[in-house]
Design a protein around this motif. Sequence first.
Motif, PDB file in Angstrom:
ATOM      1  N   LEU A  10     -32.784 -71.493 -94.589  1.00  0.00           N
ATOM      2  CA  LEU A  10     -32.118 -70.270 -94.165  1.00  0.00           C
ATOM      3  C   LEU A  10     -31.160 -70.562 -93.011  1.00  0.00           C
ATOM      4  CD1 LEU A  10     -32.285 -67.131 -94.754  1.00  0.00           C
ATOM      5  CD2 LEU A  10     -33.746 -67.019 -92.718  1.00  0.00           C
ATOM      6  N   LEU A  11     -31.470 -71.594 -92.238  1.00  0.00           N
ATOM      7  CA  LEU A  11     -30.754 -71.862 -90.993  1.00  0.00           C
ATOM      8  C   LEU A  11     -29.531 -72.735 -91.162  1.00  0.00           C
ATOM      9  CD1 LEU A  11     -33.821 -72.559 -88.657  1.00  0.00           C
ATOM     10  CD2 LEU A  11     -32.657 -70.381 -89.086  1.00  0.00           C
ATOM     11  N   SER A  12     -29.438 -73.486 -92.259  1.00  0.00           N
ATOM     12  CA  SER A  12     -28.372 -74.473 -92.413  1.00  0.00           C
ATOM     13  C   SER A  12     -27.790 -74.454 -93.817  1.00  0.00           C
ATOM     14  CB  SER A  12     -28.917 -75.878 -92.112  1.00  0.00           C
ATOM     15  OG  SER A  12     -27.934 -76.864 -92.347  1.00  0.00           O
ATOM     16  N   ALA A  30     -35.037 -57.167 -95.019  1.00  0.00           N
ATOM     17  CA  ALA A  30     -35.631 -56.898 -93.708  1.00  0.00           C
ATOM     18  C   ALA A  30     -35.199 -55.531 -93.198  1.00  0.00           C
ATOM     19  CB  ALA A  30     -35.228 -57.994 -92.718  1.00  0.00           C
ATOM     20  N   GLY A  31     -33.936 -55.185 -93.411  1.00  0.00           N
ATOM     21  CA  GLY A  31     -33.444 -53.889 -92.991  1.00  0.00           C
ATOM     22  C   GLY A  31     -34.099 -52.737 -93.724  1.00  0.00           C
ATOM     23  N   ARG A  32     -34.689 -53.021 -94.868  1.00  0.00           N
ATOM     24  CA  ARG A  32     -35.390 -51.995 -95.644  1.00  0.00           C
ATOM     25  C   ARG A  32     -36.890 -52.000 -95.364  1.00  0.00           C
ATOM     26  NH1 ARG A  32     -32.529 -49.810 -99.936  1.00  0.00           N
ATOM     27  NH2 ARG A  32     -30.335 -50.438 -99.941  1.00  0.00           N
ATOM     28  N   GLY A  33     -37.282 -52.713 -94.318  1.00  0.00           N
ATOM     29  CA  GLY A  33     -38.661 -52.643 -93.854  1.00  0.00           C
ATOM     30  C   GLY A  33     -39.564 -53.771 -94.289  1.00  0.00           C
ATOM     31  N   PRO A  55     -32.955 -66.026 -86.995  1.00  0.00           N
ATOM     32  CA  PRO A  55     -32.560 -64.616 -86.828  1.00  0.00           C
ATOM     33  C   PRO A  55     -33.734 -63.744 -86.412  1.00  0.00           C
ATOM     34  CG  PRO A  55     -32.866 -65.110 -89.146  1.00  0.00           C
ATOM     35  CD  PRO A  55     -33.051 -66.415 -88.418  1.00  0.00           C
ATOM     36  N   ASP A  56     -33.425 -62.587 -85.846  1.00  0.00           N
ATOM     37  CA  ASP A  56     -34.486 -61.669 -85.435  1.00  0.00           C
ATOM     38  C   ASP A  56     -35.077 -60.897 -86.602  1.00  0.00           C
ATOM     39  OD1 ASP A  56     -32.416 -59.917 -85.992  1.00  0.00           O
ATOM     40  OD2 ASP A  56     -32.204 -59.175 -83.939  1.00  0.00           O
ATOM     41  N   TRP A  57     -34.451 -61.016 -87.797  1.00  0.00           N
ATOM     42  CA  TRP A  57     -34.950 -60.275 -88.954  1.00  0.00           C
ATOM     43  C   TRP A  57     -35.855 -61.116 -89.860  1.00  0.00           C
ATOM     44  CZ3 TRP A  57     -32.902 -63.059 -92.902  1.00  0.00           C
ATOM     45  CH2 TRP A  57     -31.652 -63.656 -92.707  1.00  0.00           C
TER      46      TRP A  57
END
Length: 368
Positions: A10-12, A30-33, A55-57
Motif C-alpha cells: 500500500l505504501l510503495s 475506510a471512509g464508509r466505516g 495513512p490514517d485510514w
Amino acid sequence: MKIAFYGSSLLSSYWNGAATYYRGILRELAGRGHDIRFYEPDAFDRQQHRDIDPPDWARVTVYPATVQGLASVMDEAADADVVVKASGVGVFDDDLIAGVMQRARPDALRIFWDVDAAATLDEMRADPAHAVRAMLPQIDLVLTYGGGDPVVSAYRAMGARECIPVYNALDPDTHFPVAPDPRFACDLAFLGNRLPDREARVEEYFLKPAALLPDRSFLVGGNGWESKAMPANVRHRGHVYTAEHNAFNCTPLAVLNVARDSMAQIGFSPATRVFEAAGAAACLITDAWEGIEMFLTPDEEVLVARDGQDVADHLAALTPERARQIGQAARARTMLEHSYALRGAQVDAILKRYGGQAAFHQPRMARA
C-alpha cells in the motif's frame, strides 16, 4: 467490517503498479466505516522507495519477507470479518493464500483479489495443482482488476463461486492537472516497468514510433529500462514516484498506454495509468484492446493504435489544441463514470451483500 488485506504494498508503487488501485479503493472503504488492516512484505526494496507514509485510514503492517515474518501476520486473519488475499504479493504467495484462508473464521468472507486475472488464469490452466485453483472451493468470492465477461466466465469454469470485476479508476485528490515540468518535456511519454510480458509490445508501440519519427522526442519512465537499447531520441527517466505522475502526464504532448500481453489478449482491462492520465487531462494514446469503449470513446477521449505505425501517425498529426481537447474530454468522462468513489461504493455493496449471506459460508456441496 474489519478487513484483513494481504497485498504487495500500500505504501510503495516501486515494482508495484497496483499501489494506487489499492489506495483508491481501500481509502473509500475506510471512509464508509470499514476497519482496514493491510499486510505487506518488506521485499523488492519497496520500503526504501515509499510514495506515502502510513495513512490514517488504514493500519499497515510491514512484515519481514521470511517464513517467520509470514507466520507473524497470518494469524491476524482470524480476527477479521473479511479476509482478502491479493495476487502478486511477490513472496510466499502460495503459502499466504492457503494460510490466511484456513485461518479465517467460519463466518468470515474470504476473497481472492486478482490484479492480473488473465495471467493467473493462464497459470491455472497449465497447472491443475496451482495454489489459487486448489483454494477456490474455500474462497467465497473472486474480485478482479478487470477482464470483463471473459474473466468472469473463466473463473467460474475453474470453480469460483462468484467472480466480479472491480475496474481501475481515478482518485481526483491525487491525480489532476498541474503545470508542465521541464523534466518530462517530450512529444510522447510512456510510464511502465520493464516486464517480460510487456517488452515486445513496448518495442512495437513505443520504440518503433521513436525510430519512425527521429525528429520527435520520447521519454520512458519506469524500472528496468536502463539496459535496453533505444533510439537516440528516447530518454530514460527511471522510477517515477506517484507524486510525480501528474507532471509526467501533463507535460508531454501525449502519453502512451501499453497493455501487458495477457491483458491485451483478453481485453476489458484498463491499466491504472489510463485513469491517472485521464485525471490529469493528458492526451492518451493506447494500444488497441477489446472493451476500450466501456471506459473512453476512441477519437474523442482517447486515441487508439493498432500498431506502432498508428502511434507514429497519431503523433505526427497531433496538435497541442487537439491534444488538449482529447485530454479534457477524457478527464470529464473519467470524473463522471470512473472514480474510486464509485468503485468504493461498488465494493462496499459487494461486502454487505455477500458478507450478510449466512448460506454463502457453507461448504460448496451444501450450497449446490
